[in-house]
Design an enzyme around this catalytic site. Structure first.
Site, PDB file in Angstrom:
ATOM      1  N   THR A  19       0.842  -1.198   0.000  1.00 19.11           N
ATOM      2  CA  THR A  19       0.000   0.000   0.000  1.00 19.11           C
ATOM      3  C   THR A  19       0.880   1.251   0.000  1.00 19.11           C
ATOM      4  OG1 THR A  19      -1.729  -1.147   1.217  1.00 19.11           O
ATOM      5  CG2 THR A  19      -1.713   1.244   1.370  1.00 19.11           C
TER       6      THR A  19
ATOM      7  N   GLY B 197     -10.374  -3.906   1.807  1.00 17.12           N
ATOM      8  CA  GLY B 197      -9.489  -3.874   2.958  1.00 17.12           C
ATOM      9  C   GLY B 197      -9.607  -2.594   3.755  1.00 17.12           C
TER      10      GLY B 197
END
Length: 311
Positions: free
Chosen positions: A168, A198
């Site tokens: 990320t 998520g």
């Protein structure tokens, strides 16, 4: 102390052959975002610019380079948050968009909603004139290799297979006016179920910004981050008097102890004090403040140079 911008390229493990480019990418992103702040741009302009640059860099699990789901497809999540008014926008499970962070900003600026998902997000993107790109253009050979190893090879190395899962990207900033913003973007978890969302797109988990306290961008094991609402938890500790660093350490320790989760965070307070903390093996990061470039990868690393010096 102001302005300040801090950027990360994801918590986890980075293979040796990808370390140099992963570190160079976050430094390039922080330079790009910081130039917005130097030109009197807002904190939101800076974090979106930095994350856009990382989405366009195939070394990260966001935008171009996103990992593949169980069907071998790309589904991406992103969030932005403006600390002035607690305004936020997010997209989840979005496809065929090169820069989900820019779409998340449009959700914030152009709708009354906080998050759009799947086909609804795609319809909104088209209505805003956001170009639709072929899915293949977002899939790298590296992402395909990791997916094939995970799905096809009985003797696949699980560390190698999952090394992209926590890639990320994110940024936090405070501009010259004292306004605070965050942005986070991800391709999610390698081999995830179709439709899985998520932490990134969930406010208070993948990111949070409040002018009265500070901002956080999170990375790591998404389900664990959601269980403890990591970003908001850190700001709660700061509201109780903790420094950015102490708040991050306390929240990361709680997440590891309570749900066995690892991750990393960028934290900045309303005065421009910032911290980068992670419980994972590594996290590529960079920061810019007072014409100084800060950067690191491994625990305890903190290098500096003049931001105008060549790479």
């Amino acid at each position: 102390m102001l302005p300040v911008l801090v950027v990360h390229g994801g918590a986890g493990f980075i293979p040796k052959e990808r370390v140099q480019m992963s570190c160079a990418g976050v430094q390039a992103a922080v330079r790009g975002g910081y130039s917005k702040l130097q030109g009197q741009g807002s904190a939101m302009d800076a974090v979106v610019e930095a994350v856009t640059l990382l989405e366009n860099d195939h070394h990260y699990n966001a935008g171009l380079g996103s990992v593949l789901n169980a069907k071998g497809e790309v589904e991406m999540d992103a969030i932005v948050m403006d600390g002035r008014y607690l305004a936020s926008g997010a997209v989840s499970a979005v496809r065929k968009v090169a820069n989900p962070v820019q779409l998340a900003r449009l959700v914030m600026d152009k709708t009354s909603h906080l998050c759009l998902t799947g086909e609804g997000a795609s319809q909104f993107a088209r209505s805003m004139g956001v170009p639709e790109v072929p899915e293949e253009s977002l899939i790298t050979e590296y992402a395909r290799m990791c997916w094939k190893k995970k799905n096809l090879a009985a003797d696949a190395n699980p560390v190698e297979c999952q090394m992209g899962k926590m890639g990320t990207v994110g940024a936090v900033a405070v501009d010259a006016e004292g306004n605070i913003a965050c942005a986070t973007s991800t391709g999610g978890l390698l081999n995830k179920m179709e439709g899985r969302v998520g932490d990134t797109a969930c406010i208070g988990c993948g990111g949070y910004a409040d002018n009265r306290v500070g901002a956080v961008s999170s990375t790591g094991e998404g389900e664990a981050i959601m269980k403890v609402t990591l970003a908001r938890l850190i700001l709660f500790h700061m509201e109780q008097g903790c420094s950015a660093e102490a708040a991050a350490d306390e929240a990361l320790a709680y997440m590891k102890d309570r749900v066995g989760g690892l991750g990393g965070v960028l934290v900045v307070d309303h005065q421009g004090e910032w911290s980068v903390r992670f419980s994972s093996l590594q996290m590529a990061w960079a920061a810019a403040q007072q014409q100084t470039l800060h950067y690191g990868l491994n625990t305890g690393e903190h290098f500096t140079q003049n931001i105008d010096d060549p790479y």
